[in-house]
Design an enzyme around this catalytic site. Structure first.
Site, mmCIF file in Angstrom:
data_model
loop_
_atom_site.group_PDB
_atom_site.id
_atom_site.type_symbol
_atom_site.label_atom_id
_atom_site.label_comp_id
_atom_site.label_asym_id
_atom_site.label_seq_id
_atom_site.Cartn_x
_atom_site.Cartn_y
_atom_site.Cartn_z
ATOM 1 N N LYS A 10 12.002 17.582 21.231
ATOM 2 C CA LYS A 10 10.995 16.529 21.394
ATOM 3 C C LYS A 10 11.653 15.275 21.940
ATOM 4 O O LYS A 10 12.649 14.799 21.400
ATOM 5 C CB LYS A 10 10.334 16.229 20.048
ATOM 6 C CG LYS A 10 9.170 15.248 20.169
ATOM 7 C CD LYS A 10 8.428 15.108 18.852
ATOM 8 C CE LYS A 10 8.993 14.056 17.959
ATOM 9 N NZ LYS A 10 8.742 12.681 18.373
ATOM 10 N N ASP B 164 6.571 13.224 23.529
ATOM 11 C CA ASP B 164 5.739 12.638 22.471
ATOM 12 C C ASP B 164 5.439 11.173 22.802
ATOM 13 O O ASP B 164 5.980 10.268 22.189
ATOM 14 C CB ASP B 164 6.498 12.770 21.139
ATOM 15 C CG ASP B 164 5.648 12.398 19.941
ATOM 16 O OD1 ASP B 164 4.411 12.326 20.080
ATOM 17 O OD2 ASP B 164 6.232 12.193 18.861
ATOM 18 N N LYS C 135 2.254 9.944 22.788
ATOM 19 C CA LYS C 135 1.046 9.545 22.039
ATOM 20 C C LYS C 135 0.157 8.632 22.878
ATOM 21 O O LYS C 135 -0.136 7.490 22.501
ATOM 22 C CB LYS C 135 1.422 8.841 20.733
ATOM 23 C CG LYS C 135 2.237 9.702 19.787
ATOM 24 C CD LYS C 135 2.477 9.001 18.466
ATOM 25 C CE LYS C 135 3.281 9.836 17.503
ATOM 26 N NZ LYS C 135 4.682 10.039 17.904
ATOM 27 N N ASP D 4 -5.400 5.195 25.387
ATOM 28 C CA ASP D 4 -5.886 4.164 26.312
ATOM 29 C C ASP D 4 -7.280 4.576 26.760
ATOM 30 O O ASP D 4 -7.825 5.556 26.252
ATOM 31 C CB ASP D 4 -4.907 4.059 27.503
ATOM 32 C CG ASP D 4 -4.847 2.645 28.087
ATOM 33 O OD1 ASP D 4 -5.925 2.063 28.331
ATOM 34 O OD2 ASP D 4 -3.731 2.143 28.300
ATOM 35 N N THR E 170 2.133 10.262 10.324
ATOM 36 C CA THR E 170 2.607 10.657 8.994
ATOM 37 C C THR E 170 3.273 9.503 8.232
ATOM 38 O O THR E 170 3.570 9.627 7.046
ATOM 39 C CB THR E 170 3.599 11.840 9.097
ATOM 40 O OG1 THR E 170 4.474 11.618 10.198
ATOM 41 C CG2 THR E 170 2.873 13.136 9.303
ATOM 42 N N ARG F 105 15.355 13.008 11.726
ATOM 43 C CA ARG F 105 16.485 12.491 10.958
ATOM 44 C C ARG F 105 17.150 13.468 10.011
ATOM 45 O O ARG F 105 18.387 13.413 9.884
ATOM 46 C CB ARG F 105 16.050 11.193 10.243
ATOM 47 C CG ARG F 105 15.947 10.037 11.232
ATOM 48 C CD ARG F 105 15.150 8.885 10.700
ATOM 49 N NE ARG F 105 13.735 9.220 10.608
ATOM 50 C CZ ARG F 105 12.794 8.393 10.167
ATOM 51 N NH1 ARG F 105 13.140 7.192 9.754
ATOM 52 N NH2 ARG F 105 11.543 8.759 10.138
HETATM 53 O O1 C5P Z 1 13.063 11.653 11.783
HETATM 54 P P1 C5P Z 1 11.783 12.343 11.469
HETATM 55 O O2 C5P Z 1 11.973 13.746 10.935
HETATM 56 O O3 C5P Z 1 10.866 11.493 10.610
HETATM 57 O O4 C5P Z 1 11.085 12.521 12.898
HETATM 58 C C1 C5P Z 1 9.725 12.835 13.043
HETATM 59 C C2 C5P Z 1 9.364 12.691 14.498
HETATM 60 O O5 C5P Z 1 7.981 13.032 14.665
HETATM 61 C C3 C5P Z 1 9.539 11.288 15.052
HETATM 62 O O6 C5P Z 1 10.047 11.431 16.366
HETATM 63 C C4 C5P Z 1 8.147 10.707 15.102
HETATM 64 O O7 C5P Z 1 7.976 9.837 16.201
HETATM 65 C C5 C5P Z 1 7.280 11.948 15.276
HETATM 66 N N1 C5P Z 1 5.917 11.877 14.727
HETATM 67 C C6 C5P Z 1 5.660 11.571 13.403
HETATM 68 N N2 C5P Z 1 4.368 11.497 12.960
HETATM 69 C C7 C5P Z 1 3.350 11.769 13.784
HETATM 70 C C8 C5P Z 1 3.600 12.093 15.116
HETATM 71 C C9 C5P Z 1 4.919 12.162 15.556
HETATM 72 O O8 C5P Z 1 6.593 11.367 12.634
HETATM 73 N N3 C5P Z 1 2.109 11.767 13.331
#
Ligand code: C5P
Length: 246
Positions: free
Chosen positions: A45, A72, A74, A77, A131, A221
């Protein structure tokens, strides 16, 4: 609950400061610097930071290297603007692109039409509610109903508008499946072995996400910050496989 689409996959979120750091991470994961360490990392991603820094060339390089790339951005607009952006990204060979479902039906339909008109096979994924957002944050920005209710409402909206998948938390998966069946692929961030510790609020473990019916798990992460990301990947997979067999 089965996802109805086969074995769940991990998508590695390349949330690193530079393209070079992202490629170094992939090298470590895919080729393995540890003896015998090598993971079947297929889906990556690319988020706004990496795309802003490295742009189309970086994405094209990943596609050329054989990765399934999830961009990603998102998009959120007016329909005409989103359709233009989808058209501009349609030739990149992406596996998937995100749109914000809060943009409404007309925006989602315009995006799907633009993708189809460009002859692209990329999946369009509607982000339901981030999330990192809990009910208190949701109310503070004027959201009506609960987060869980909104996610289900937006799942129906995405399915109805011709979008291919939904980004939601592991906690809403069962309600989403009940609402739209197998009409949408589910792409699930917020994967944490234990809750708390960072900005993610609606979290669950990889095993619980799979048990609840996730198709794809987005992991950033927990992998990127791991001392041994290959080992962490294997632990995630073990957790997922155990959940699949239940
Ligand atoms: O580091 P982590 O495991 O939290 O990464 C989650 C990834 O998913 C991040 O890149 C974040 O931008 C993306 N994301 C998210 N929640 C969403 C959509 C995308 O955490 N609803």
């Amino acid at each position: 609950m089965s996802n109805g689409h086969g074995i769940a996959k991990i998508i590695a979120a390349l949330d690193l400061p530079t393209g070079e750091a992202a490629l170094r991470f992939l090298e470590k994961m895919v080729c393995g610097t540890n003896a015998g360490a090598c993971v079947p990392l297929e889906y990556v991603k690319v988020g706004p930071r990496l795309f802003a820094l490295e742009g189309r060339r970086f994405v094209e390089g990943l596609v050329r290297d054989g990765y399934k790339v999830f961009l990603d951005l998102k998009l959120h607009d007016i329909p005409n603007t989103v359709a233009g952006a989808v058209d501009a990204l349609a030739g990149l060979g992406l596996w998937a692109l995100t749109l914000h479902s809060g943009g409404g039906r007309e925006m989602l339909v315009a995006a799907a039409n633009a993708r189809d008109a460009a002859g692209s096979a990329m999946h369009l994924l509607g982000v339901s509610v981030l999330t990192s957002v809990d009910d208190a944050t949701w109310k503070s920005v004027g959201g009506g109903g609960s987060v869980a209710e909104t996610v289900v409402l937006r799942a129906r909206l995405c399915a109805d508008a011709g979008v291919d998948g939904l980004v939601c938390s592991p906690r809403e998966l069962e309600a989403v499946r009940q609402a739209v069946g197998g009409a949408l692929l589910t792409v699930v961030p917020g994967i944490r072995p234990v809750a708390g510790g960072d900005d993610q609020k609606r979290t669950a473990s990889a095993g619980i996400a799979v048990r609840n019916g996730a198709d794809y798990l987005v992991v950033g992460r927990p992998l990127l910050a791991a001392e041994d990301p290959v080992l962490t990947w294997k632990e995630l997979q073990r957790d997922m496989e155990e959940a699949e067999t239940r």
